[in-house]
Design a protein around this motif. Structure first.
Motif: not given
Length: 266
Positions: A56-62
């Motif tokens: 998996r290549l697309k990350y969201m840090a929330f």
């Protein structure tokens, strides 16, 4: 270079030049025969290593300011706590450092890897639901990293930790519905003596809630509290709450290690 022998020399090997080799170690055996029918032989190994890859290549840090990357200025590494003020330093933020670490390890996929920093200073988990789902819908990440709740628990009001944990659960469940892999961080430990230091009992309680929640929801736990606590004076700034630059790097390293364990293609 071949030495000695009578021309013509006839060389043959178990694997020819230009041949494709499998991943791992392959032994190549070679034999040479000269014009007088004399023979000599040698062998050597060729090692082929597979480049590491992520599934998996697309990350969201929330999260809140600890995701956004706020540090205390002046003197984030000062020995004497000061009130200071919070300064946003995007280059020091853990998502920025994490993206750099991921691209360095997974060089073959570097141009496809992204870590979007969706941290907002001062935001409580109980107020973040709408923003979370808006960003989830807009960005469509493969992986969601949640580090939220630091602004909910300091007052110790009845139900504050419980309400914040419930919101994190809703976020995790929503991300899973969209097919994202979820990583949940426990809160960072508090540095004693700061003007924003959270009661250790409240932090420990909330860390326990995050551990329980991650186990129930099948999320990957990144136990920042336990792993950073032994070096709290090294990693947490003088306000007692926000990490310093070294602390943000450590958070990135811990998320990186968890991502490598869970998402690296074996």
């Amino acid at each position: 270079m071949t030495r000695g022998g009578q021309n013509p020399l006839n060389v043959s090997c178990s694997h020819e030049s230009g041949e494709t080799f499998p991943i791992g170690s392959t032994t190549v055996d070679c034999k040479v025969t000269d014009g007088l029918n004399r023979e000599a032989s040698c062998s050597f190994s060729i090692s082929i290593t597979k480049l590491p890859q992520l599934s998996r290549l697309k990350y969201m840090a929330f999260g809140d300011s600890i995701t956004a990357g706020e540090v205390t200025f002046p003197g984030s590494t000062a020995s004497v706590p000061t009130s200071g003020k919070q300064v946003l330093v995007p280059a020091a933020a853990y998502p920025t450092v994490l993206e750099r670490l991921l691209r360095a390890r997974y060089q073959f996929q570097a141009d496809q890897i992204s870590v979007s920093n969706q941290g907002v200073g001062g935001e409580k988990a109980i107020d973040a639901r709408n923003r979370f789902f808006a960003m989830l819908s807009s960005l469509r990440p493969d992986v969601v990293l949640i580090l939220s709740g630091h602004n909910d628990i300091p007052a110790g009001a009845d139900g504050a930790a419980s309400s914040a944990a419930n919101e994190v659960r809703i976020m995790a469940q929503g991300a899973k519905v969209q097919g994202a892999r979820v990583f949940i961080g426990t809160p960072v430990p508090g540095r004693p003596g700061g003007n924003k230091t959270i009661d250790p009992f409240l932090l420990l309680d909330y860390a326990g809630r995050m551990r329980h929640l991650a186990a129930q929801e099948g999320a990957v736990l990144v136990d920042l509290y336990a792993l950073m606590l032994p070096d709290v004076f090294r990693y947490i700034g003088v306000d007692g709450l926000h990490p310093n630059e070294a602390g943000y790097t450590r958070i990135a390293e811990l998320f990186h290690e968890a991502i490598q364990r869970e998402l690296e293609v074996r």
